[in-house]
Design a protein around this motif. Structure first.
Motif: not given
Length: 214
Positions: A159-172
């Protein structure tokens, strides 16, 4: 952040079509125009004020603008604001070094796969720096191998990887999942270790190959 405006230039319609299709996978980026010659490119840069210019290295030029390094020199001198990505099959180290000295933001090898364009745009969007040596070749992996590597991830890591791949930063990502930044960073690092990638760019390439942007 508003959509990033992208202007494309290549004298091969099929390349333009392919690049547009790749870019439009991600709603953060918008193709605002296309050009098939140096003169058309310069006119559209003036008219459209893009954030990023993606242009072929070799394409029909003219006495005023030419192509290759001459065109790039003109772009950087008269339009210093847009980031410039060069599409090319050229692998001459001296030419590539010269292009970077002119102030371009990246070189995409047509032999390595145009999916690198989305990785570069992602880096620009995050206010980061993008530079991939096209001499390194394609970093893509076989689909079965990618699936096997992804299967090693825990649900939280995926899930972290999916959100990161969608363009979110680590903080987001941390805010979205209601977790601490330290926890998200730890999960991202463990994911990268399991996937055997050592940079955000390599991680994003793998995400593209696995269609995690879909």
């Amino acid at each position: 952040m508003p959509q990033m405006r992208v202007l494309l230039a290549d004298d091969h319609p099929i390349v333009l079509m392919g690049v547009r299709e790749i870019i439009e996978r991600d709603p953060r980026f918008k193709v605002v125009g296309e050009a098939m010659s140096s003169s058309e490119l310069i006119a559209k840069v003036s008219q459209l004020s893009p954030d990023v210019i993606i242009t072929d290295y070799n394409m029909p030029g003219d006495e005023q603008y030419g192509d290759g390094t001459r065109l790039v020199e003109y772009l950087r001198r008269h339009f210093p604001e847009p980031r410039v990505l060069i599409l090319t099959v050229i692998s001459n180290p001296q030419i590539l070094t010269w292009l970077y000295e002119l102030g371009i933001s990246g070189v995409i090898s047509k032999n390595a796969g145009l999916e690198q364009i989305l990785v570069a745009l992602d880096a620009f969007y995050r206010e980061g720096h993008y530079q991939l040596d096209p001499l390194e070749g394609d970093t893509s992996a076989d689909t079965d191998e990618i699936s096997q590597r992804l299967s090693q991830l825990s649900v939280k890591e995926f899930e972290v990887l999916r959100l990161f791949a969608s363009g979110l930063s680590v903080s987001e990502v941390a805010q979205s999942l209601n977790r601490s930044i330290k926890t998200i960073s730890t999960l991202k690092i463990s994911s990268m270790r399991k996937l055997n990638v050592d940079s955000d760019q390599a991680l994003l390439i793998l995400c593209i190959k696995a269609n995690l942007f879909a």
